[in-house]
Write a protein that holds these residues in place. Structure first.
Motif, PDB file in Angstrom:
ATOM      1  N   UNK A   1       0.781  -1.227   0.000  1.00  0.00           N
ATOM      2  CA  UNK A   1       0.000   0.000   0.000  1.00  0.00           C
ATOM      3  C   UNK A   1       0.809   1.271   0.000  1.00  0.00           C
ATOM      4  N   UNK A   2       2.142   1.142  -0.074  1.00  0.00           N
ATOM      5  CA  UNK A   2       3.016   2.328  -0.130  1.00  0.00           C
ATOM      6  C   UNK A   2       3.460   2.541  -1.571  1.00  0.00           C
ATOM      7  N   UNK A   3       2.753   3.383  -2.270  1.00  0.00           N
ATOM      8  CA  UNK A   3       3.066   3.621  -3.676  1.00  0.00           C
ATOM      9  C   UNK A   3       4.154   4.681  -3.785  1.00  0.00           C
ATOM     10  N   UNK A   4       5.261   4.299  -4.387  1.00  0.00           N
ATOM     11  CA  UNK A   4       6.381   5.222  -4.593  1.00  0.00           C
ATOM     12  C   UNK A   4       6.687   5.259  -6.080  1.00  0.00           C
ATOM     13  N   UNK A   5       7.309   6.340  -6.511  1.00  0.00           N
ATOM     14  CA  UNK A   5       7.677   6.465  -7.918  1.00  0.00           C
ATOM     15  C   UNK A   5       8.798   5.499  -8.257  1.00  0.00           C
ATOM     16  N   UNK A   6       8.962   5.249  -9.553  1.00  0.00           N
ATOM     17  CA  UNK A   6      10.039   4.362  -9.991  1.00  0.00           C
ATOM     18  C   UNK A   6      11.398   4.926  -9.600  1.00  0.00           C
ATOM     19  N   UNK A   7      11.545   6.249  -9.688  1.00  0.00           N
ATOM     20  CA  UNK A   7      12.827   6.873  -9.331  1.00  0.00           C
ATOM     21  C   UNK A   7      13.123   6.660  -7.846  1.00  0.00           C
ATOM     22  N   UNK A   8      12.128   6.878  -7.000  1.00  0.00           N
ATOM     23  CA  UNK A   8      12.326   6.707  -5.554  1.00  0.00           C
ATOM     24  C   UNK A   8      12.677   5.265  -5.220  1.00  0.00           C
ATOM     25  N   UNK A   9      11.970   4.315  -5.823  1.00  0.00           N
ATOM     26  CA  UNK A   9      12.250   2.901  -5.577  1.00  0.00           C
ATOM     27  C   UNK A   9      13.660   2.543  -6.029  1.00  0.00           C
ATOM     28  N   UNK A  10      14.063   3.083  -7.180  1.00  0.00           N
ATOM     29  CA  UNK A  10      15.417   2.818  -7.685  1.00  0.00           C
ATOM     30  C   UNK A  10      16.466   3.391  -6.746  1.00  0.00           C
ATOM     31  N   UNK A  11      16.248   4.615  -6.271  1.00  0.00           N
ATOM     32  CA  UNK A  11      17.206   5.257  -5.380  1.00  0.00           C
ATOM     33  C   UNK A  11      17.331   4.501  -4.063  1.00  0.00           C
ATOM     34  N   UNK A  12      16.207   4.117  -3.492  1.00  0.00           N
ATOM     35  CA  UNK A  12      16.217   3.364  -2.227  1.00  0.00           C
ATOM     36  C   UNK A  12      16.952   2.043  -2.409  1.00  0.00           C
ATOM     37  N   UNK A  13      16.694   1.358  -3.514  1.00  0.00           N
ATOM     38  CA  UNK A  13      17.346   0.072  -3.766  1.00  0.00           C
ATOM     39  C   UNK A  13      18.852   0.225  -3.900  1.00  0.00           C
ATOM     40  N   UNK A  14      19.290   1.257  -4.618  1.00  0.00           N
ATOM     41  CA  UNK A  14      20.727   1.477  -4.795  1.00  0.00           C
ATOM     42  C   UNK A  14      21.387   1.836  -3.466  1.00  0.00           C
ATOM     43  N   UNK A  15      20.720   2.630  -2.657  1.00  0.00           N
ATOM     44  CA  UNK A  15      21.266   2.994  -1.340  1.00  0.00           C
ATOM     45  C   UNK A  15      21.430   1.752  -0.477  1.00  0.00           C
ATOM     46  N   UNK A  16      20.399   0.917  -0.445  1.00  0.00           N
ATOM     47  CA  UNK A  16      20.458  -0.315   0.351  1.00  0.00           C
ATOM     48  C   UNK A  16      21.597  -1.213  -0.144  1.00  0.00           C
ATOM     49  N   UNK A  17      21.733  -1.314  -1.456  1.00  0.00           N
ATOM     50  CA  UNK A  17      22.745  -2.199  -2.029  1.00  0.00           C
ATOM     51  C   UNK A  17      24.155  -1.713  -1.736  1.00  0.00           C
ATOM     52  N   UNK A  18      24.431  -0.462  -2.061  1.00  0.00           N
ATOM     53  CA  UNK A  18      25.803   0.035  -1.879  1.00  0.00           C
ATOM     54  C   UNK A  18      26.132   0.184  -0.400  1.00  0.00           C
ATOM     55  N   UNK A  19      25.117   0.373   0.449  1.00  0.00           N
ATOM     56  CA  UNK A  19      25.362   0.455   1.885  1.00  0.00           C
ATOM     57  C   UNK A  19      25.963  -0.822   2.436  1.00  0.00           C
ATOM     58  N   UNK A  20      25.479  -1.971   1.952  1.00  0.00           N
ATOM     59  CA  UNK A  20      25.996  -3.252   2.433  1.00  0.00           C
ATOM     60  C   UNK A  20      27.449  -3.451   2.010  1.00  0.00           C
ATOM     61  N   UNK A  21      27.768  -3.114   0.765  1.00  0.00           N
ATOM     62  CA  UNK A  21      29.147  -3.274   0.293  1.00  0.00           C
ATOM     63  C   UNK A  21      30.086  -2.277   0.964  1.00  0.00           C
ATOM     64  N   UNK A  22      29.598  -1.050   1.171  1.00  0.00           N
ATOM     65  CA  UNK A  22      30.411  -0.047   1.861  1.00  0.00           C
ATOM     66  C   UNK A  22      30.689  -0.466   3.299  1.00  0.00           C
ATOM     67  N   UNK A  23      29.715  -1.133   3.912  1.00  0.00           N
ATOM     68  CA  UNK A  23      29.889  -1.617   5.284  1.00  0.00           C
ATOM     69  C   UNK A  23      31.087  -2.552   5.385  1.00  0.00           C
ATOM     70  N   UNK A  24      31.165  -3.515   4.484  1.00  0.00           N
ATOM     71  CA  UNK A  24      32.266  -4.475   4.542  1.00  0.00           C
ATOM     72  C   UNK A  24      33.605  -3.831   4.220  1.00  0.00           C
ATOM     73  N   UNK A  25      33.594  -2.873   3.297  1.00  0.00           N
ATOM     74  CA  UNK A  25      34.842  -2.183   2.962  1.00  0.00           C
ATOM     75  C   UNK A  25      35.328  -1.368   4.154  1.00  0.00           C
ATOM     76  N   UNK A  26      34.411  -0.611   4.776  1.00  0.00           N
ATOM     77  CA  UNK A  26      34.792   0.213   5.923  1.00  0.00           C
ATOM     78  C   UNK A  26      35.177  -0.655   7.125  1.00  0.00           C
ATOM     79  N   UNK A  27      34.492  -1.773   7.298  1.00  0.00           N
ATOM     80  CA  UNK A  27      34.825  -2.648   8.426  1.00  0.00           C
ATOM     81  C   UNK A  27      36.232  -3.207   8.262  1.00  0.00           C
ATOM     82  N   UNK A  28      36.598  -3.546   7.027  1.00  0.00           N
ATOM     83  CA  UNK A  28      37.957  -4.024   6.782  1.00  0.00           C
ATOM     84  C   UNK A  28      38.976  -2.936   7.103  1.00  0.00           C
ATOM     85  N   UNK A  29      38.657  -1.692   6.745  1.00  0.00           N
ATOM     86  CA  UNK A  29      39.566  -0.592   7.060  1.00  0.00           C
ATOM     87  C   UNK A  29      39.706  -0.371   8.551  1.00  0.00           C
ATOM     88  N   UNK A  30      38.590  -0.447   9.265  1.00  0.00           N
ATOM     89  CA  UNK A  30      38.642  -0.254  10.719  1.00  0.00           C
ATOM     90  C   UNK A  30      39.395  -1.382  11.401  1.00  0.00           C
TER      91      UNK A  30
END
Length: 230
Positions: A84-113
């Motif tokens: 029931x939460x209708x979002x635009x295609x752009x918003x859905x794409x942006x949220x998906x990319x943020x979620x995706x790159x956040x996970x990879x950035x987490x592992x990269x930063x954790x390795x650095x720390x």
């Protein structure tokens, strides 16, 4: 069998390609910033002493890194609409990319720390630095400097992966190329142009991130200057 290239009709659609390139940038830039922030916070959470936070961050990273980006985009776009939460295609794409790159950035930063020696942390604590100062000056900034090349590559890959968002009708470069080739019946020329556009965006993004790294990491800039002087 011979094929004659004809870029005239495809090049005539340059305003559409320009709009697609701009939308690709609009997706990539905020996703890079927000994904890095989320990834850094998750890296801190995974290394923290609060068990449920560490487990939650670990689960997030494992789920995202072991599922295709296209499936994640479909889950956000169609899943939210089903709830029931209708979002635009752009918003859905942006949220998906943020979620995706956040996970990879987490592992990269954790390795650095994790690469920061405990002796450095203990020395900073002996000097009377607060926990926040220790994390910022001794752990976070040096860790980011060490893994910055890996982060840069990941952010460029994110920009290239944004092409998948064309599957939910986001009018970025790949979607524009698909529309142009269907109008001109010149798929080879259309996708050659879009490949060149992605290459140009990748080089510009790498140059921009390199300049940003030179600006904020004074030690890296100093070492680079010393190496050039030899």
């Amino acid at each position: 069998m011979s094929y004659e290239f004809d870029f005239a009709s495809t090049l005539a659609a340059w305003p559409q390609f320009l709009d697609g390139a701009w939308l690709t940038i609009q997706l990539s830039f905020p996703a890079t910033l927000l994904g890095f922030v989320i990834g850094t916070l998750c890296a801190i959470g995974r290394r923290g002493r609060i068990g449920w936070i560490a487990r939650a961050c670990g689960a997030y990273v494992e789920v995202v890194r072991n599922t295709p980006l296209l499936v994640q985009i479909f889950l956000v776009f169609f899943g939210l609409a089903t709830l029931g939460w209708k979002v635009s295609a752009f918003t859905a794409a942006l949220v998906s990319l943020v979620i995706n790159v956040g996970a990879y950035s987490c592992e990269i930063m954790r390795a650095g720390m994790d690469s920061i020696h405990k002796g450095q942390v203990e020395a900073a604590e002996c000097l009377g630095l607060s926990r926040r100062q220790v994390y910022w000056h001794v752990i976070l900034r040096p860790a980011m400097e060490k893994v910055y090349p890996a982060l840069t590559s990941q952010f460029v890959l994110l920009m290239l992966a944004s092409s998948i968002t064309s599957q939910i009708s986001v009018e970025e470069l790949t979607a524009v190329a698909a529309r142009v080739q269907s109008d001109t019946f010149r798929p080879f020329e259309a996708y050659i142009l879009v490949a060149v556009a992605y290459l140009a965006l990748s080089l510009l993004m790498r140059a921009g991130l390199w300049a940003f790294g030179q600006l904020i990491f004074t030690r890296r800039r100093r070492l680079g200057a010393q190496g050039a002087g030899r």
